[in-house]
Design an enzyme around this catalytic site. Structure first.
Site, PDB file in Angstrom:
ATOM      1  N   ARG A  46       5.388  10.921  -3.180  1.00 57.54           N
ATOM      2  CA  ARG A  46       5.551   9.647  -3.796  1.00 57.54           C
ATOM      3  C   ARG A  46       4.065   9.450  -4.150  1.00 57.54           C
ATOM      4  O   ARG A  46       3.076   9.871  -3.711  1.00 57.54           O
ATOM      5  CB  ARG A  46       6.180   8.551  -2.916  1.00 57.54           C
ATOM      6  CG  ARG A  46       5.863   8.884  -1.243  1.00 57.54           C
ATOM      7  CD  ARG A  46       5.479   7.626  -0.809  1.00 57.54           C
ATOM      8  NE  ARG A  46       4.324   6.704  -1.361  1.00 57.54           N
ATOM      9  CZ  ARG A  46       3.109   6.457  -1.454  1.00 57.54           C
ATOM     10  NH1 ARG A  46       2.626   7.548  -0.641  1.00 57.54           N
ATOM     11  NH2 ARG A  46       2.503   5.562  -2.014  1.00 57.54           N
ATOM     12  N   GLY A  47       4.029   8.401  -4.861  1.00 55.79           N
ATOM     13  CA  GLY A  47       2.486   7.730  -5.498  1.00 55.79           C
ATOM     14  C   GLY A  47       2.268   8.196  -6.575  1.00 55.79           C
ATOM     15  O   GLY A  47       2.357   9.341  -7.013  1.00 55.79           O
ATOM     16  N   ALA A  48       1.877   7.453  -7.562  1.00 51.73           N
ATOM     17  CA  ALA A  48       1.512   7.810  -9.034  1.00 51.73           C
ATOM     18  C   ALA A  48       0.866   9.220  -9.139  1.00 51.73           C
ATOM     19  O   ALA A  48       1.405  10.115  -9.922  1.00 51.73           O
ATOM     20  CB  ALA A  48       1.043   6.626  -9.634  1.00 51.73           C
ATOM     21  N   ARG A  89      12.328   9.518 -11.494  1.00 48.76           N
ATOM     22  CA  ARG A  89      11.645   8.254 -11.122  1.00 48.76           C
ATOM     23  C   ARG A  89      11.327   7.844 -12.535  1.00 48.76           C
ATOM     24  O   ARG A  89      10.284   8.407 -12.847  1.00 48.76           O
ATOM     25  CB  ARG A  89      10.772   8.341 -10.004  1.00 48.76           C
ATOM     26  CG  ARG A  89      11.224   8.592  -8.532  1.00 48.76           C
ATOM     27  CD  ARG A  89      10.238   8.358  -7.396  1.00 48.76           C
ATOM     28  NE  ARG A  89      10.158   7.020  -7.290  1.00 48.76           N
ATOM     29  CZ  ARG A  89       9.365   6.328  -6.391  1.00 48.76           C
ATOM     30  NH1 ARG A  89       8.254   7.337  -6.085  1.00 48.76           N
ATOM     31  NH2 ARG A  89       9.458   5.022  -6.475  1.00 48.76           N
ATOM     32  N   GLN A 194       6.188   1.678   3.094  1.00 48.01           N
ATOM     33  CA  GLN A 194       5.005   2.667   2.992  1.00 48.01           C
ATOM     34  C   GLN A 194       3.654   2.168   3.330  1.00 48.01           C
ATOM     35  O   GLN A 194       2.704   3.198   3.892  1.00 48.01           O
ATOM     36  CB  GLN A 194       4.587   3.088   1.298  1.00 48.01           C
ATOM     37  CG  GLN A 194       5.554   3.798   0.513  1.00 48.01           C
ATOM     38  CD  GLN A 194       6.936   2.913   0.023  1.00 48.01           C
ATOM     39  OE1 GLN A 194       7.172   1.799   0.418  1.00 48.01           O
ATOM     40  NE2 GLN A 194       7.217   3.247  -1.098  1.00 48.01           N
ATOM     41  N   ASP A 235       1.387   2.164 -10.900  1.00 51.25           N
ATOM     42  CA  ASP A 235       2.172   3.168 -11.209  1.00 51.25           C
ATOM     43  C   ASP A 235       2.408   3.299 -12.824  1.00 51.25           C
ATOM     44  O   ASP A 235       2.631   4.186 -13.285  1.00 51.25           O
ATOM     45  CB  ASP A 235       3.757   2.832 -10.975  1.00 51.25           C
ATOM     46  CG  ASP A 235       3.724   3.020  -9.042  1.00 51.25           C
ATOM     47  OD1 ASP A 235       3.394   2.103  -8.293  1.00 51.25           O
ATOM     48  OD2 ASP A 235       3.728   4.399  -8.942  1.00 51.25           O
ATOM     49  N   ASN A 244       3.491  -1.841 -10.236  1.00 48.71           N
ATOM     50  CA  ASN A 244       3.279  -1.283  -9.091  1.00 48.71           C
ATOM     51  C   ASN A 244       4.299  -1.767  -7.919  1.00 48.71           C
ATOM     52  O   ASN A 244       5.107  -2.618  -8.441  1.00 48.71           O
ATOM     53  CB  ASN A 244       1.833  -1.968  -8.576  1.00 48.71           C
ATOM     54  CG  ASN A 244       1.318  -1.184  -7.270  1.00 48.71           C
ATOM     55  OD1 ASN A 244       1.245   0.201  -7.220  1.00 48.71           O
ATOM     56  ND2 ASN A 244       1.046  -1.849  -6.182  1.00 48.71           N
ATOM     57  N   LYS A 245       4.163  -1.275  -6.689  1.00 45.47           N
ATOM     58  CA  LYS A 245       5.339  -1.517  -5.714  1.00 45.47           C
ATOM     59  C   LYS A 245       5.661  -2.881  -5.595  1.00 45.47           C
ATOM     60  O   LYS A 245       4.748  -3.869  -5.709  1.00 45.47           O
ATOM     61  CB  LYS A 245       4.816  -1.121  -4.420  1.00 45.47           C
ATOM     62  CG  LYS A 245       5.669  -1.157  -3.164  1.00 45.47           C
ATOM     63  CD  LYS A 245       6.929  -0.532  -3.554  1.00 45.47           C
ATOM     64  CE  LYS A 245       6.760   1.066  -4.054  1.00 45.47           C
ATOM     65  NZ  LYS A 245       8.041   1.498  -4.699  1.00 45.47           N
TER      66      LYS A 245
HETATM   67  C1  LIG Z   1      -1.875   5.702  -6.000  1.00 45.45           C
HETATM   68  S1  LIG Z   1      -0.483   4.894  -6.989  1.00 45.45           S
HETATM   69  C2  LIG Z   1       0.519   4.488  -5.520  1.00 45.45           C
HETATM   70  C3  LIG Z   1       1.627   3.432  -5.673  1.00 45.45           C
HETATM   71  O1  LIG Z   1       2.681   4.324  -5.585  1.00 45.45           O
HETATM   72  C4  LIG Z   1       3.732   3.616  -4.949  1.00 45.45           C
HETATM   73  O2  LIG Z   1       5.071   3.561  -5.145  1.00 45.45           O
HETATM   74  P1  LIG Z   1       6.008   4.706  -4.552  1.00 45.45           P
HETATM   75  O3  LIG Z   1       5.611   4.684  -3.053  1.00 45.45           O
HETATM   76  O4  LIG Z   1       7.174   4.035  -4.795  1.00 45.45           O
HETATM   77  O5  LIG Z   1       5.782   5.925  -5.107  1.00 45.45           O
HETATM   78  C5  LIG Z   1       3.021   2.166  -4.940  1.00 45.45           C
HETATM   79  O6  LIG Z   1       3.533   1.574  -6.101  1.00 45.45           O
HETATM   80  C6  LIG Z   1       1.671   2.408  -4.920  1.00 45.45           C
HETATM   81  O7  LIG Z   1       0.828   1.501  -5.468  1.00 45.45           O
END
Ligand SMILES: CSC[C@H]1O[C@H](OP(=O)(O)O)[C@H](O)[C@@H]1O
Length: 339
Positions: A46-48, A89, A194, A235, A244-245
């Site tokens: 996960r993570g952009a 996603r 997270q 994201d 973003n989250k």
């Molecule tokens: C470095 S971007 C990370 C970004 O992605 C996360 O979402 P997820 O954990 O659902 O993939 C979150 O928005 C973070 O800021």
């Protein structure tokens, strides 16, 4: 071990299964496209930026697995794979960016093996470039942090949200590497935590001072003068908002109220020059993510739930956008970022 990589021996994608952190650090192998799509959907990866690499490696995996004997057939297989990967996603632009970049790279290949080789090389380039990009984001962003600062973070925008180093946490790492003492106030980031599961684990591994707080404590921490800046990842960044989250928007409103800088650290690949707040689908996730904490039920099984995974922070709440090409102060024209 990087967050995601290619295993040469087994021709598979290997990745850190982040759903097991902080209790267990386990590297898993995805030998099929469906297992990689499941890993993305379940946030094992996960993570952009990490999703950008996952999209690229996903196309390389599909090319490696394809039994096609001609270019037309393997390209058909890759287009099916691209659709499956993109559907996992929808909000983070990097996933589709990584898929499309590898698909475009293979369009010049002369034969099936050429497609396989180019796809893997391009996917590897995406991963390598992500690390370099994050180091540049760190270099530019570190200048915004002062020695002794406490930075409030949300979710995880560290090396586990990327191939390595991190974006928001990459800025923290770079500031510390520059000799500054930086502390982190990490928000747990309900409902998937997270922040409490991954950010605290990641920073403690690097012996970076971190304190965990509940998301609801952010405003009070700011009012108590415990926060010098807010630093988050992204994201998808459009002309008018930063996706973003979920919870990021709230922090931006609180930061504005307390006149605290609100920084967004992200690579150019997270910018969406065609999108705007109303045009982007916000991922709605399983309601049980709020009804259960792990296996423990914490709400009535049939309680209605609203569970958006992301929100949109208006650009007027953003003090600066930190990219590998430097720091940009809104309002900006997105094509300023491109030059
Ligand atoms: C470095 S971007 C990370 C970004 O992605 C996360 O979402 P997820 O954990 O659902 O993939 C979150 O928005 C973070 O800021």
């Amino acid at each position: 071990m990087r967050t995601i990589d290619w295993n040469e021996e087994s021709n598979s994608v290997v990745l850190v299964d982040q759903t097991l952190l902080p209790q267990e650090y386990r590297v898993i192998e995805c030998k099929t496209l469906s297992s990689l799509c499941e890993a993305i959907q379940s946030l094992r990866i996960r993570g952009a930026p990490a999703l950008g690499a996952a999209g690229g490696f996903g196309i390389a995996l599909a090319a490696s697995l394809s039994s096609a004997k001609d270019i037309e057939s393997i390209m058909r297989d890759l287009k099916v794979a691209a659709k499956a990967l993109k559907s996992t996603r929808p909000t983070a632009v990097n996933l589709s960016w990584g898929v499309d970049r590898v698909l475009n790279a293979v369009s010049d290949a002369f034969d099936v093996q050429g497609i396989r080789d180019i796809a893997l090389q391009e996917a590897r380039d995406i991963a390598e470039e992500d690390v370099e990009t994050n180091k540049l984001i760190g270099k530019h962003g570190a200048k915004l942090l002062k020695d002794g600062d406490t930075v409030l973070t949300h979710c995880n925008a560290g090396r586990l949200a990327c191939v390595d180093w991190g974006t928001a946490l990459g800025v923290v790492r770079s500031a510390i590497a520059d000799g500054k003492e930086i502390k982190v106030l990490a928000c747990e980031t309900r409902p998937l935590n997270q922040g409490s599961r991954i950010t605290t684990w990641e920073l403690m591994q690097d012996k970076i001072p971190v304190t965990l707080i509940a998301d609801s404590m952010a405003g009070w921490a700011m009012r108590q003068g415990l926060v010098n800046s807010v630093l988050v990842g992204a994201d998808r960044i459009t002309q008018d908002v930063v996706f973003n989250k979920i919870g990021t928007y709230t922090h931006s409103v609180l930061a504005r109220e307390h006149e605290i800088p609100f920084y967004v650290a992200a690579p150019i690949s997270t910018f969406d020059f065609k999108g705007w707040e109303g045009s982007i689908k916000i991922e709605m996730r399983n309601p049980d993510e709020l009804r259960f904490a792990g296996c423990e039920q914490i709400a009535p099984k049939d309680v209605p739930v609203y569970n958006p995974a992301f929100d949109a922070t208006p650009m007027e709440n953003v003090t600066a956008l930190i990219t590998e090409r430097g720091v940009f102060y809104p309002p900006i024209l997105l094509d300023e970022v491109l030059v």
